[in-house]
Scaffold this motif. Sequence first.
Motif, PDB file in Angstrom:
ATOM      1  N   VAL A 192      56.167  32.070  33.351  1.00  0.00           N
ATOM      2  CA  VAL A 192      55.908  33.414  33.857  1.00  0.00           C
ATOM      3  C   VAL A 192      55.067  34.149  32.817  1.00  0.00           C
ATOM      4  N   GLN A 193      53.942  34.692  33.230  1.00  0.00           N
ATOM      5  CA  GLN A 193      53.098  35.451  32.306  1.00  0.00           C
ATOM      6  C   GLN A 193      53.594  36.889  32.233  1.00  0.00           C
ATOM      7  N   VAL A 194      53.805  37.349  31.005  1.00  0.00           N
ATOM      8  CA  VAL A 194      54.309  38.708  30.799  1.00  0.00           C
ATOM      9  C   VAL A 194      53.318  39.480  29.926  1.00  0.00           C
ATOM     10  N   TYR A 195      52.712  40.516  30.508  1.00  0.00           N
ATOM     11  CA  TYR A 195      51.749  41.340  29.778  1.00  0.00           C
ATOM     12  C   TYR A 195      52.485  42.553  29.218  1.00  0.00           C
ATOM     13  N   CYS A 196      52.328  42.771  27.902  1.00  0.00           N
ATOM     14  CA  CYS A 196      53.081  43.811  27.218  1.00  0.00           C
ATOM     15  C   CYS A 196      52.133  44.859  26.615  1.00  0.00           C
ATOM     16  N   GLY A 197      52.423  46.116  26.890  1.00  0.00           N
ATOM     17  CA  GLY A 197      51.595  47.195  26.356  1.00  0.00           C
ATOM     18  C   GLY A 197      51.610  48.391  27.286  1.00  0.00           C
ATOM     19  N   VAL A 198      50.453  49.024  27.476  1.00  0.00           N
ATOM     20  CA  VAL A 198      50.338  50.221  28.313  1.00  0.00           C
ATOM     21  C   VAL A 198      49.904  49.816  29.724  1.00  0.00           C
ATOM     22  N   LEU A 199      50.652  50.280  30.718  1.00  0.00           N
ATOM     23  CA  LEU A 199      50.323  50.077  32.127  1.00  0.00           C
ATOM     24  C   LEU A 199      50.068  51.441  32.759  1.00  0.00           C
ATOM     25  N   VAL A 200      49.124  51.501  33.697  1.00  0.00           N
ATOM     26  CA  VAL A 200      48.902  52.744  34.436  1.00  0.00           C
ATOM     27  C   VAL A 200      48.655  52.390  35.894  1.00  0.00           C
ATOM     28  N   HIS A 201      49.330  53.101  36.785  1.00  0.00           N
ATOM     29  CA  HIS A 201      49.120  52.905  38.220  1.00  0.00           C
ATOM     30  C   HIS A 201      49.534  54.160  38.965  1.00  0.00           C
ATOM     31  N   ALA A 202      49.274  54.174  40.271  1.00  0.00           N
ATOM     32  CA  ALA A 202      49.686  55.278  41.126  1.00  0.00           C
ATOM     33  C   ALA A 202      50.851  54.825  41.995  1.00  0.00           C
ATOM     34  N   THR A 203      51.698  55.761  42.370  1.00  0.00           N
ATOM     35  CA  THR A 203      52.828  55.465  43.240  1.00  0.00           C
ATOM     36  C   THR A 203      52.813  56.465  44.403  1.00  0.00           C
TER      37      THR A 203
END
Length: 443
Positions: free
Chosen positions: A4-15
């Motif tokens: 499983v690839q896990v990206y770690c850091g800052v995420l930004v999205h809309a909900t």
Amino acid sequence: MGKVQVYCGVLVHATKDECMQILQKHAIAVKDGKIVFVEDIEKFQQRTNEKEHEIIEIGENAFLMPGMIDTHIHAPQYPNAGKGLDRGLLEWLKSYTFPTEAKFQELEFAKTVYKRVVGRTLENGTTMASYYGTIHLEACLALCDIIDERGQRALVGKVNMNTNSPDYYIEESVDKSVSETRKFVDAVSHKKYSRVLPIITPRFALSCSQQLLDALGLLSIEMDLHVQTHISETKDECEAVRKMFPDYESYLDVYDKAGLIHNKTVLGHGIYLSDKERKKIKEKGASISHCPNSNLSIRSGILNARQCLSEGIKIGLGTDVSGGYSPSMLDAMRTAIHTSNMWSIKDPAHKAITHREAFMMATYGGSQALAIDHVVGNFEVGKEFDALLIKVDSPGSQIDVFKEDTPEDLIQKFIFLGDSRNIQKVFVNGEDVLQRKTGDKVV
């Protein structure tokens, strides 16, 4: 089984509740192209299993965001991007657009152009596009093949036009237009593309007879297909539609009576819609594609995007190449903000849209507009991982970073100053498609 690839850091999205949600020190996990969890890094680290997880650091001055969604782009018009913008819409169509689109009967020419436009949109971070093709069946199928080969997600439409069009670029009859459209839809379905779907595409009311519109509406309902077309782009166009369809209440009514307005319909422009028309669009679950660059470039008008958002209408952004000269959705975001600012200059009480709302319209809003928000659009668990890795201070970047810049500052700087050099990876269904090989080379 891969890790499983896990990206770690800052995420930004809309909900559904926030136009821009910034998640600092978070982990997003991807398995088989889908998002399996999003959580705080500390929580993830407490239970991580290195045998199961491949941990990938997003890095400093970088963030992950959803892929951008272009809800309105004319693939065959790409050779004209940046040309002919001294003309109004109808003259522009006559002098530039129709002659270029007519050339797509030549399949090799079509393939050359389509490879260019799909490659260019991908490198600019467009993970999904709703493409208008031409009236030519084989060329439209070639566009689907090229999109599939490059790994982009798309809706592709064979254009319908049987009236008020030049003799050299027109469909000969309603039966032929509908028959070719059915062939196109059947061929796309038969190919079983993983990310490409057909979309019914009457060019606009002026270029389609009522009989053709009725037949296309029935087809869209019978086969549960998406629909895209233009509406209320210019005042001259609106007046011409009124004269051509005198028995209809409005421009929207022409499409609605034909069965073309439903929850899979995206309407390009919509600048001069009446209150009643917008209300009907909302009630039907249809959407508007806001194409601000095009609206300014060929002087069509200025959509009041705030009004549409306030009324709860689904609204995405489109580049509208080549009425819009830029294939970049970053340009669409910027110009959407600028055009909304114009409303505020005219009326100080008007609340201009912000970079947060423009971001939402370019990502989650686009997925809603194209009725695919159950598949992509943000980082909800279960959705496919269409995403961009943005490096604000990448080599050649036009963005300067200062120590006091917050994560939102960096995101805002990217929206206003960024370009393809800042887009390090373009993921579609978990695959970095910029590194996809076609034949013997990376494209």
